[in-house]
Design an enzyme around this catalytic site. Structure first.
Site, PDB file in Angstrom:
ATOM      1  N   HIS A 168     -32.400 -32.311  13.911  1.00 22.53           N
ATOM      2  CA  HIS A 168     -32.809 -33.708  13.594  1.00 22.53           C
ATOM      3  C   HIS A 168     -32.238 -34.177  12.052  1.00 22.53           C
ATOM      4  O   HIS A 168     -31.964 -35.231  11.664  1.00 22.53           O
ATOM      5  CB  HIS A 168     -34.413 -34.139  13.697  1.00 22.53           C
ATOM      6  CG  HIS A 168     -34.422 -34.245  15.271  1.00 22.53           C
ATOM      7  ND1 HIS A 168     -35.744 -34.606  15.614  1.00 22.53           N
ATOM      8  CD2 HIS A 168     -33.603 -33.905  16.308  1.00 22.53           C
ATOM      9  CE1 HIS A 168     -35.623 -34.740  17.310  1.00 22.53           C
ATOM     10  NE2 HIS A 168     -34.314 -34.369  17.507  1.00 22.53           N
ATOM     11  N   ASP A 170     -35.727 -29.645  16.216  1.00 22.02           N
ATOM     12  CA  ASP A 170     -35.818 -30.885  15.334  1.00 22.02           C
ATOM     13  C   ASP A 170     -35.508 -30.362  13.783  1.00 22.02           C
ATOM     14  O   ASP A 170     -34.310 -30.085  13.769  1.00 22.02           O
ATOM     15  CB  ASP A 170     -37.541 -30.769  15.465  1.00 22.02           C
ATOM     16  CG  ASP A 170     -38.262 -32.057  15.327  1.00 22.02           C
ATOM     17  OD1 ASP A 170     -37.657 -32.958  14.038  1.00 22.02           O
ATOM     18  OD2 ASP A 170     -39.144 -32.687  15.987  1.00 22.02           O
TER      19      ASP A 170
END
Length: 553
Positions: free
Chosen positions: A330, A296
């Site tokens: 991300h 992430d």
């Protein structure tokens, strides 16, 4: 007033005389923080002397914690984890203790859920009941985790996994290993309790009348962050590899004087909530010479979620991030989306993002509130970015930034709402000397109709991407010396319902079908000077209520 470039230059005067407006002022940099450092007595104990066995089978929780308590009671010093595979349950740090993990050592956390009790904790910016963190400490001072060894959270036993992030053979093997699959066969869960928690959205958030006993039936769903320090002062994490967390790897919360140096942080790319480091409501922080490769966001700034964050009212402030590399994530450097307590006075310098979904990622949404301001970014390299190189988005929703097979992106409903304490703000950013080689889009800004992204200065930005620059619901945006090599040049630049947008030295690198599309009846005061027009077929077009008087080129 300090103008873009040198103060009171001829260019600033020229712009004012010719175009009748004042050049956009740069945000004045505050003094950089002085971060207090740790120090420890020359006293070392070895966990083996407390009964620890490094064979990967013996559970060493009691021995390691006893060593930490002992050195703390003796006035502080070093707890040595020597060569070996050290299986353990949760470790609780104490003040004045340096937990030193030797290079030949792996500290491996137990894969048995029963080794972790439900405790008062925090989940994505809100107080919550969660499983105990593998490493934790609260209200401590002068603590460190050092060495060149590996700290492994054994997160695979906790994490749910999306089908569309696996190959067919990987998915087949995962399902065969145990656990359960949801009705749509899209997500694998490690247990029935984990699936139940997801279906009922029971993240353990603390509410009146609920106790930890109310979450025992979904205990497996309440994944812990690997390393959490709460309300601690003078922290050093240096040299170690921190990996394979059930959720976030590193979570300093409401801490002061924190140094992260020369650490490697890893999670599988498919790890949901598998962030590298989330610095939440902290003050005086240095992150330097670190490497992240996670599932992430890589390096993330937070300060609490919605009302809980606003009530805490503790911004993350005085942060320096430098000489660090982020591979898969991300976002490379991220602020948000849980930034309800605000963030300010942050420097990001000399960093590289290689294959991150987004490079510089600033995200929030209505309901958050909070002010993010005084952010200074310089010397950033990006390679192979699937999404945007630089992204400001005030319509963030908790979905992967890159749409995977089988997913779809929801359309944004554009409505103007009243400004309240729940309205977030992004303002006063300086971003310069950024090189983007490969991205879906170079720069994307999207504010709210009622609260624009404000006062952002871009300077010396080199972009090679599929698309160029898009500015929506933004005010006082300066773009100086922007070189764009884009595949899609119809248009190269979009400005929509924005005002006071100044281009100085926009340089397309190759033929351009349409240089600028101006959109929306609220768009006004776009200025462009020193624009390279030699390969431009059409300079501008005006759509959805925009008129030619909005642009002065």
């Amino acid at each position: 007033m300090r103008f873009m470039g040198k103060p009171n230059t001829f260019l600033g005067v020229f712009l004012g005389v010719i175009f009748g407006y004042t050049a956009i002022a740069q945000t004045k940099e505050p003094p950089r923080p002085i971060i207090k450092t740790t120090s420890f007595r020359a006293d070392t104990v070895n966990v083996k002397d407390f009964g620890a066995v490094g064979d990967g089978q013996f559970l060493n929780s009691e021995a390691i914690n006893k060593a930490i308590i002992t050195i703390n009671q003796r006035g502080g010093g070093v707890v040595l984890v020597p060569a070996g595979l050290w299986l353990t349950g949760p470790i609780e740090m104490k003040s004045n203790v340096n937990l030193h993990v030797s290079r030949e050592a792996i500290l491996l956390f137990s894969n048995k859920f029963d080794d972790y009790k439900i405790v008062e904790s925090n989940w994505e910016g809100q107080p919550a009941w969660r499983n105990q963190n593998p490493i934790s400490g609260k209200n401590l001072e002068n603590i460190a985790i050092t060495g060149k060894g590996i700290i492994d959270g054994n997160g695979g036993v906790w994490r749910m996994v999306k089908r569309n992030k696996m190959t067919d053979s990987q998915w087949k093997n995962l399902v065969a290993s145990g656990g359960v699959v949801d009705e749509k066969t899209k997500i694998w869960y490690p247990s029935e309790g984990s699936l139940r928690g997801a279906l009922e959205n029971r993240a353990g958030i603390k509410k009146p009348g609920l106790t930890k006993e109310d979450f025992l039936d979904v205990k497996d769903y309440l994944r812990p962050n690997l390393l959490v320090f709460t309300q601690c002062k003078r922290i050093l994490i240096e040299g170690v590899t921190i990996q394979n967390s059930a959720a976030w790897n590193l979570h300093p919360l409401m801490c002061e004087d924190l140094i992260l140096r020369d650490i490697l942080v890893r999670n599988p790319w498919y790890a949901q909530n598998g962030d590298g480091v989330d610095i939440e409501s902290c003050k005086n922080v240095l992150v330097e010479d670190c490497t992240f490769d996670v599932g992430d966001d890589g390096i993330c700034i937070k300060s609490g979620r919605d009302k809980a964050g606003r009530d805490r009212a503790m911004p993350t402030e005085n942060v320096i991030i430098r000489r660090s590399v982020v591979y898969h994530a991300h976002g490379g450097f991220v602020i948000g989306s849980e930034m309800s307590g605000g963030a300010r006075n942050i420097w990001v310098e000399d960093c590289s993002f290689i294959g991150t979904d987004i490079g510089l990622r600033f995200k929030t949404k209505r309901g958050r509130g909070g002010v993010v301001e005084n952010i200074f970014i310089n010397n950033i390299n990006m390679v192979g970015i699937p999404g945007e190189g630089i992204l400001f988005d005030m319509y963030y929703e908790a979905v992967d930034p890159i749409i995977l097979l089988g997913d779809k992106k929801e359309e944004i409903k554009v409505v103007k709402l009243p400004v309240t304490e729940e309205t977030p703000q992004f303002k006063n950013f300086t971003i310069k000397n950024v090189h983007i080689n490969g991205a879906d889009q170079g720069i994307f800004l999207r504010g709210l109709p009622e609260m624009h992204v404000k006062n952002v200065s871009f300077e010396n930005i080199n972009i090679e991407a599929d698309k160029g620059v898009e500015i929506i619901s933004s005010t006082n945006i300066s773009l100086k010396n922007i070189r764009v090599n884009a595949k899609n040049t119809n248009p190269l630049v979009v400005v929509e319902n924005s005002e006071k947008i100044a281009f100085d030295g926009l340089q397309p690198m190759g033929p351009v079908d349409l240089l600028m599309r101006v959109s929306g009846s609220e768009t006004k005061d776009i200025r462009a000077i020193r624009t390279d027009l030699k390969g431009v077929k059409k300079k501008s077009e005006f759509v959805y209520g925009a008129t030619a008087k909005a642009l002065n080129m």
